[in-house]
Design a protein around this motif. Structure first.
Motif, mmCIF file in Angstrom:
data_model
loop_
_atom_site.group_PDB
_atom_site.id
_atom_site.type_symbol
_atom_site.label_atom_id
_atom_site.label_comp_id
_atom_site.label_asym_id
_atom_site.label_seq_id
_atom_site.Cartn_x
_atom_site.Cartn_y
_atom_site.Cartn_z
ATOM 1 N N VAL A 160 -15.597 0.060 2.566
ATOM 2 C CA VAL A 160 -14.845 0.860 3.524
ATOM 3 C C VAL A 160 -13.533 0.138 3.783
ATOM 4 O O VAL A 160 -13.532 -1.054 4.119
ATOM 5 C CB VAL A 160 -15.611 1.049 4.840
ATOM 6 C CG1 VAL A 160 -14.766 1.841 5.853
ATOM 7 C CG2 VAL A 160 -16.942 1.752 4.603
ATOM 8 N N VAL A 161 -12.428 0.843 3.601
ATOM 9 C CA VAL A 161 -11.102 0.294 3.849
ATOM 10 C C VAL A 161 -10.513 0.977 5.072
ATOM 11 O O VAL A 161 -10.557 2.208 5.186
ATOM 12 C CB VAL A 161 -10.176 0.496 2.626
ATOM 13 C CG1 VAL A 161 -8.736 0.127 2.965
ATOM 14 C CG2 VAL A 161 -10.675 -0.324 1.447
ATOM 15 N N ARG A 162 -9.964 0.162 5.984
ATOM 16 C CA ARG A 162 -9.364 0.695 7.209
ATOM 17 C C ARG A 162 -8.012 0.004 7.415
ATOM 18 O O ARG A 162 -7.927 -1.217 7.385
ATOM 19 C CB ARG A 162 -10.270 0.483 8.418
ATOM 20 C CG ARG A 162 -11.729 0.832 8.160
ATOM 21 C CD ARG A 162 -12.564 0.866 9.427
ATOM 22 N NE ARG A 162 -12.261 2.061 10.216
ATOM 23 C CZ ARG A 162 -12.819 2.334 11.403
ATOM 24 N NH1 ARG A 162 -13.671 1.459 11.942
ATOM 25 N NH2 ARG A 162 -12.517 3.430 12.055
ATOM 26 N N ILE A 163 -6.989 0.802 7.651
ATOM 27 C CA ILE A 163 -5.640 0.270 7.841
ATOM 28 C C ILE A 163 -5.075 0.814 9.142
ATOM 29 O O ILE A 163 -5.149 2.026 9.409
ATOM 30 C CB ILE A 163 -4.717 0.660 6.667
ATOM 31 C CG1 ILE A 163 -5.218 0.006 5.375
ATOM 32 C CG2 ILE A 163 -3.268 0.254 6.953
ATOM 33 C CD1 ILE A 163 -4.461 0.454 4.146
ATOM 34 N N VAL A 164 -4.543 -0.081 9.969
ATOM 35 C CA VAL A 164 -3.871 0.306 11.203
ATOM 36 C C VAL A 164 -2.365 0.267 10.942
ATOM 37 O O VAL A 164 -1.837 -0.735 10.464
ATOM 38 C CB VAL A 164 -4.230 -0.630 12.366
ATOM 39 C CG1 VAL A 164 -3.537 -0.179 13.649
ATOM 40 C CG2 VAL A 164 -5.746 -0.678 12.556
ATOM 41 N N GLU A 165 -1.690 1.353 11.280
ATOM 42 C CA GLU A 165 -0.254 1.479 11.052
ATOM 43 C C GLU A 165 0.450 1.799 12.369
ATOM 44 O O GLU A 165 0.093 2.783 13.043
ATOM 45 C CB GLU A 165 0.007 2.585 10.036
ATOM 46 C CG GLU A 165 1.471 2.821 9.732
ATOM 47 C CD GLU A 165 1.674 3.961 8.752
ATOM 48 O OE1 GLU A 165 2.830 4.187 8.347
ATOM 49 O OE2 GLU A 165 0.678 4.635 8.397
ATOM 50 N N GLY A 166 1.416 0.982 12.762
ATOM 51 C CA GLY A 166 2.184 1.247 13.964
ATOM 52 C C GLY A 166 3.189 2.362 13.726
ATOM 53 O O GLY A 166 3.898 2.371 12.723
ATOM 54 N N LEU A 167 3.255 3.306 14.664
ATOM 55 C CA LEU A 167 4.162 4.441 14.539
ATOM 56 C C LEU A 167 5.311 4.399 15.529
ATOM 57 O O LEU A 167 6.423 4.843 15.219
ATOM 58 C CB LEU A 167 3.384 5.761 14.731
ATOM 59 C CG LEU A 167 2.239 6.029 13.755
ATOM 60 C CD1 LEU A 167 1.529 7.312 14.141
ATOM 61 C CD2 LEU A 167 2.745 6.101 12.326
ATOM 62 N N GLU A 168 5.043 3.867 16.718
ATOM 63 C CA GLU A 168 6.063 3.872 17.773
ATOM 64 C C GLU A 168 5.676 2.846 18.823
ATOM 65 O O GLU A 168 4.500 2.735 19.193
ATOM 66 C CB GLU A 168 6.136 5.270 18.396
ATOM 67 C CG GLU A 168 7.193 5.444 19.458
ATOM 68 C CD GLU A 168 7.167 6.856 20.015
ATOM 69 O OE1 GLU A 168 6.651 7.032 21.152
ATOM 70 O OE2 GLU A 168 7.625 7.780 19.314
ATOM 71 N N GLY A 169 6.677 2.103 19.338
ATOM 72 C CA GLY A 169 6.379 1.099 20.348
ATOM 73 C C GLY A 169 5.457 0.030 19.810
ATOM 74 O O GLY A 169 5.510 -0.344 18.632
ATOM 75 N N ARG A 170 4.571 -0.493 20.668
ATOM 76 C CA ARG A 170 3.592 -1.499 20.259
ATOM 77 C C ARG A 170 2.243 -1.131 20.864
ATOM 78 O O ARG A 170 2.148 -0.791 22.041
ATOM 79 C CB ARG A 170 4.017 -2.898 20.705
ATOM 80 C CG ARG A 170 3.036 -3.999 20.264
ATOM 81 C CD ARG A 170 3.702 -5.351 20.212
ATOM 82 N NE ARG A 170 4.670 -5.436 19.106
ATOM 83 C CZ ARG A 170 4.336 -5.739 17.850
ATOM 84 N NH1 ARG A 170 3.079 -5.996 17.532
ATOM 85 N NH2 ARG A 170 5.265 -5.821 16.928
ATOM 86 N N VAL A 171 1.219 -1.208 20.017
ATOM 87 C CA VAL A 171 -0.123 -0.811 20.433
ATOM 88 C C VAL A 171 -1.068 -1.977 20.221
ATOM 89 O O VAL A 171 -1.112 -2.564 19.137
ATOM 90 C CB VAL A 171 -0.618 0.417 19.636
ATOM 91 C CG1 VAL A 171 -2.009 0.825 20.108
ATOM 92 C CG2 VAL A 171 0.359 1.579 19.773
ATOM 93 N N ARG A 172 -1.807 -2.320 21.258
ATOM 94 C CA ARG A 172 -2.813 -3.380 21.159
ATOM 95 C C ARG A 172 -4.109 -2.761 20.617
ATOM 96 O O ARG A 172 -4.594 -1.764 21.136
ATOM 97 C CB ARG A 172 -3.059 -4.016 22.513
ATOM 98 C CG ARG A 172 -1.842 -4.737 23.079
ATOM 99 C CD ARG A 172 -2.191 -5.453 24.374
ATOM 100 N NE ARG A 172 -2.741 -4.528 25.355
ATOM 101 C CZ ARG A 172 -3.491 -4.894 26.388
ATOM 102 N NH1 ARG A 172 -3.824 -6.168 26.553
ATOM 103 N NH2 ARG A 172 -3.929 -3.992 27.247
ATOM 104 N N MET A 173 -4.639 -3.381 19.565
ATOM 105 C CA MET A 173 -5.805 -2.845 18.872
ATOM 106 C C MET A 173 -6.960 -3.843 18.925
ATOM 107 O O MET A 173 -6.755 -5.043 19.133
ATOM 108 C CB MET A 173 -5.465 -2.548 17.405
ATOM 109 C CG MET A 173 -4.332 -1.561 17.189
ATOM 110 S SD MET A 173 -4.763 0.139 17.632
ATOM 111 C CE MET A 173 -6.070 0.501 16.455
#
Length: 605
Positions: A100-113
């Motif tokens: 399973v591959v999972r990628i987090v991509e930032g789109l706007e501002g900053r998001v804590r994950m």
């Protein structure tokens, strides 16, 4: 508590599958095969039974999710107080290590994950032994070994692997969970850029596969999504197709009708073959045909109604008492005792599947007719035997009308094999058998006072499987007996616009030997729509079909049943036998060459 089934998406690699929720949690995953022990089993229990959550730390609500085009690559977008981010999920198709591959991509501002993973093998019963090494984690439990690669620093403590990180606009952080096994080499360590390329390759693979679909009607989106789902439920090494990737998702919330569907049913053979051939997928149809023949290897007279994904015959049923069940629906079962039942209808399904393959130009297999001849020898001696029927009842065996109709189908296709394809066989004897079965069904399976076929000989109960009579060619849809049967089913089995499988009273000694109560079986409503179309009631068929399309979740997925009281999907999810008739009915609406007409090949004795 697990989510509603509508909130789950399917990820698949044609070897196994995962369910990931709208909240970013992978709650079900069996590695390395569909029928392997689950390492994420929160779907049937609690988070401590295994899951992988990847979502914003502040639990920001998901804005939307979708599959990328005609693929099985999923993306979910989240919006938080400081920005937006996207999570992209997939299972690569061509890898040696199911993953399973999972990628987090930032789109706007900053998001804590946060990535929070708990591996618990043996369906949540065996916590993994975790061995971290930098940004790689190995998890062991007996023969099970998985490797987790993280694009962010993580901690491993008390069985949990936790990574807290943030993404800004344009930034990407990748993760991969891969099965290794004791006798398999270590997968290479990927970086995020490599995982991005893997996702792109997976999306391209699915788009190319979906591009072979020949259906171009008005319901193309729904048909292609159903075909992609079927492909994701296929086991590519063998060609088998599982009924569903899950076990024990209840047919009634809180009930006991909880079965393991991670196997291949012969009953689905003709439905599956015609859906694939009618949509342009001859290679998959041939693989399915070949799986059928291999499954029968040995003694075809000992044919089972279902097999493992590589043709395994031993499927013992066991209850897992440590799992509380989906919404407290117990028991949780693995294996399926119905594999040992006598169900005569599967003989007709197998004979019909091989007949349809020949009729549609699938390259012949030299052993197919030999297998069919042996099956006919068995059926000639046993077609009068009571059986467990299409619904795999766990009550007494009966003379189910649908089973006898499918015995007629077997004889009919045997005759046609001689007449149309020049194969060797006792055609005169099979013609007599066909006529004898036809006359008996019409004499004992039909209620002249109520003008309807019944569930079994001499009964008052109805059964939605009777809706298949015109499609298999036993009688035309406009025959008065079929019109009466459809009218009776509309009166007695139609509930809130959907169809129950059969008459179900409140007694615990009812026909199936189980407590009464279940939701509407989705395929039955498609069968009713097909009857409307065959009877010329096309507008009613289209209206029912479009109502069924509305039952799909936002990603186009259907489960086995629909609970009209709770207004939600129930049963194993997603269900192949719900998506197959969707494809068929869409093709039936497209014109005179739909599968319900072409399968029948003529009616009557």
């Amino acid at each position: 508590m697990p989510l509603r089934l509508e909130d789950y998406a399917l990820l698949g690699d044609t070897r196994t599958a995962a369910l990931v929720g709208y909240d970013g949690s992978v709650d079900w995953l069996c590695l390395p095969r569909f029928d392997s022990e689950a390492c994420f089993a929160a779907l049937l229990g609690r988070p401590e039974h295994g899951r992988w959550l990847l979502a914003p730390r502040d639990r920001a609500r998901p804005l939307a999710r979708r599959y990328r085009g005609d693929s099985a690559v999923l993306e979910t977008e989240y919006a938080g107080p400081e920005g937006r981010a996207r999570v992209i999920d997939c299972m690569p198709v061509d890898g040696d290590h199911p993953s399973v591959v999972r990628i987090v991509e930032g789109l706007e501002g900053r998001v804590r994950m946060r990535s929070l993973m708990r591996l618990c093998f043996d369906y949540g019963n065996t916590p993994a032994w975790l061995r971290p090494e930098g940004r790689r984690l190995r998890a062991y439990a007996g023969p099970d070994v998985v490797v987790f690669d993280s694009g962010a620093d993580f901690t491993a403590e008390d069985g949990d692997c936790t990574a807290d990180f943030s993404v800004g606009e344009g930034e990407k952080v990748g993760f991969r969970l891969a099965w290794r096994g004791l006798r398999h080499g270590e997968p290479e360590r990927p970086d995020t850029a490599g995982l991005v390329r893997t996702v792109a390759a997976t999306e391209r693979w699915w788009r190319e596969w979906a591009g072979h679909c020949t259906y171009s009607g008005e319901y193309r989106e729904a048909v292609v999504r159903s075909l992609v789902t079927l492909k994701a439920l296929s086991y590519s090494p063998s060609g088998g197709i599982v009924a569903a990737p899950t076990t024990s998702l209840p047919e009634q919330l809180g009930g006991v009708r909880n079965w393991d569907y991670r196997y291949c049913w012969l009953r689905d053979a003709t439905f599956t073959l015609m859906a694939l051939l009618g949509s342009g997928y001859e290679r998959e149809a041939v693989a399915w045909r070949d799986w059928l023949l291999r499954a029968l290897a040995g003694d075809p007279r000992r044919m089972q109604i279902m097999y493992g994904i590589e043709g395994e015959r031993m499927l013992p049923e066991t209850e897992l008492d440590w799992l509380p069940g989906y919404e407290h629906s117990r028991p949780v079962r693995i294996g399926n005792a119905a594999s040992g039942q006598l169900q005569l209808d599967v003989h007709g399904e197998l004979m019909d599947a091989l007949h349809q393959a020949r009729a549609r130009g699938v390259p012949p297999d030299p052993d197919a007719w030999r297998v069919q001849s042996v099956l006919m020898d068995f059926l000639e001696s046993h077609w009068r035997d009571p059986d467990n029927g299409i619904w795999e009842v766990r009550g007494p065996r009966r003379d189910f009308t649908h089973s006898k109709v499918m015995a007629w189908v077997a004889a009919d296709r045997a005759v046609k094999a001689v007449e149309r394809f020049g194969l060797e066989g006792p055609a005169d004897r099979w013609r007599r058998l066909r006529r004898e079965i036809f006359q008996e069904v019409c004499a004992y399976g039909y209620d002249t006072e109520r003008a309807t076929f019944t569930q079994y000989y001499g009964s008052a109960e109805l059964d939605a499987s009777l809706l298949l009579i015109p499609s298999v060619g036993f009688l035309p849809a406009n025959d008065p007996r079929m019109r009466g049967t459809v009218a009776a089913i509309e009166r007695e089995l139609l509930r809130d616009g959907l169809v129950q499988r059969y008459t179900m009273g409140s007694r615990t000694d009812a026909v199936d030997g189980l407590p009464a109560g279940e939701a509407a079986f989705i395929p039955c409503a498609f069968w009713l729509a097909d009857n409307y179309i065959l009877q010329g009631r096309v507008r009613e068929g289209r209206e029912l079909f479009e109502r069924l399309l509305d039952l799909r979740n936002d990603l186009g997925l259907l489960s086995e049943e629909y609970d009209t009281g709770h207004r939600r999907l129930v049963g194993n999810f997603p269900q192949a036998l719900s998506h197959i008739p969707l494809i068929d009915t869409a093709q039936n609406l497209a014109g005179d060459l739909g599968p319900s007409r072409s399968r029948s090949g003529g009616e009557g004795p």
